[in-house]
Design a protein around this motif. Sequence first.
Motif, PDB file in Angstrom:
ATOM      1  N   ALA A   1       0.805  -1.149   0.089  1.00 15.15           N
ATOM      2  CA  ALA A   1       0.079  -0.106   0.081  1.00 15.15           C
ATOM      3  C   ALA A   1       0.778   1.097   0.187  1.00 15.15           C
ATOM      4  CB  ALA A   1      -0.776  -0.081   1.203  1.00 15.15           C
ATOM      5  N   HIS A   2       1.981   1.182   0.695  1.00  8.33           N
ATOM      6  CA  HIS A   2       2.905   2.168   0.761  1.00  8.33           C
ATOM      7  C   HIS A   2       3.419   2.728  -0.572  1.00  8.33           C
ATOM      8  CE1 HIS A   2       7.029   4.205   1.194  1.00  8.33           C
ATOM      9  NE2 HIS A   2       6.387   4.804   2.213  1.00  8.33           N
ATOM     10  N   TRP A   3       3.787   1.479  -1.387  1.00  5.50           N
ATOM     11  CA  TRP A   3       4.326   1.552  -2.863  1.00  5.50           C
ATOM     12  C   TRP A   3       3.493   2.227  -3.674  1.00  5.50           C
ATOM     13  CZ3 TRP A   3       3.261  -0.704  -7.640  1.00  5.50           C
ATOM     14  CH2 TRP A   3       4.048  -0.486  -8.570  1.00  5.50           C
ATOM     15  N   VAL A   4       2.040   1.679  -3.619  1.00  7.45           N
ATOM     16  CA  VAL A   4       1.031   2.200  -4.389  1.00  7.45           C
ATOM     17  C   VAL A   4       0.787   3.543  -4.219  1.00  7.45           C
ATOM     18  CG1 VAL A   4      -1.144   1.882  -5.238  1.00  7.45           C
ATOM     19  CG2 VAL A   4      -0.037   0.184  -4.795  1.00  7.45           C
ATOM     20  N   ALA A   5       0.682   4.189  -2.983  1.00  8.79           N
ATOM     21  CA  ALA A   5       0.589   5.645  -2.790  1.00  8.79           C
ATOM     22  C   ALA A   5       1.853   6.435  -2.910  1.00  8.79           C
ATOM     23  CB  ALA A   5      -0.013   5.539  -1.180  1.00  8.79           C
ATOM     24  N   THR A   6       2.850   5.927  -3.072  1.00 10.73           N
ATOM     25  CA  THR A   6       4.035   6.753  -2.930  1.00 10.73           C
ATOM     26  C   THR A   6       5.253   6.409  -4.267  1.00 10.73           C
ATOM     27  OG1 THR A   6       5.490   5.505  -1.356  1.00 10.73           O
ATOM     28  CG2 THR A   6       4.129   7.548  -0.441  1.00 10.73           C
ATOM     29  N   GLY A   7       5.400   5.296  -4.195  1.00 10.68           N
ATOM     30  CA  GLY A   7       6.577   4.970  -5.190  1.00 10.68           C
ATOM     31  C   GLY A   7       6.033   4.802  -6.365  1.00 10.68           C
ATOM     32  N   PHE A   8       4.658   4.354  -6.793  1.00 13.84           N
ATOM     33  CA  PHE A   8       4.264   4.321  -7.884  1.00 13.84           C
ATOM     34  C   PHE A   8       3.877   5.672  -8.492  1.00 13.84           C
ATOM     35  CE2 PHE A   8       0.336   3.652 -10.762  1.00 13.84           C
ATOM     36  CZ  PHE A   8       1.013   2.756 -11.629  1.00 13.84           C
TER      37      PHE A   8
END
Length: 221
Positions: free
Chosen positions: A100-107
């Motif tokens: 979820a952190h990656w989808v909200a920030t990294g992506f």
Amino acid sequence: MGAFIGLFRRDLRLAVRQGGDTGLVLGFFVLAVVLFPLAVGPEPAVLQRIGAGIVWVAALLAALLSLDRLFEADYQDGGLDLIALSSLPLELAVLAKCAAHWVATGFPLALISPFLALLVDLEPVAIPTLLVSLLIGTPAMSLIGGVAAALTLGARRQGVVLSILVLPLYVPPLVFGAGAVEASAAGLGERSHLLILAALTLAALAFCPWASAAALRQALE
């Protein structure tokens, strides 16, 4: 899998509803890339030589901004204890929260990188490689950052300690991510760099949830 998807959707919904973390990360990313040409000068030859490194370093630093809140809110309100006591293994819970952190920030960082590449006069042929390298490398940053966030949970000045722990671990993705873009711009072929970057992400996927879960159990004792 239902509990895993539910936790992922819950964390993603909170990130989208609050909006602060994503906006802060993207704003820092844009400003950092914009400031580099002002500092080193507008010469295209200079910017083309260091452009890949500029974008990757800015993305790396931007990814740090929201890591300290990865487990902190659940730790403070007791939600982390409920997650640890639930039927979902803590390792899978960590993986859901990192995803979820990656989808909200990294992506989002990866998606806007082609537009910022134009600001540093990156070779057009290397822009797709930049996008692919960030899509491959940023999940590793979220997973590695999850370990550091778990280790520093409840510590004083958590953000400072977390940065000291995680920055050395971000060096391999940075080296091979920027190296892939530079190799593509020089016409040398980026495949080997991208394969090593993918291997780093797969290694982080295999080991980081276990390390994070062990650190969280220690913090909850």
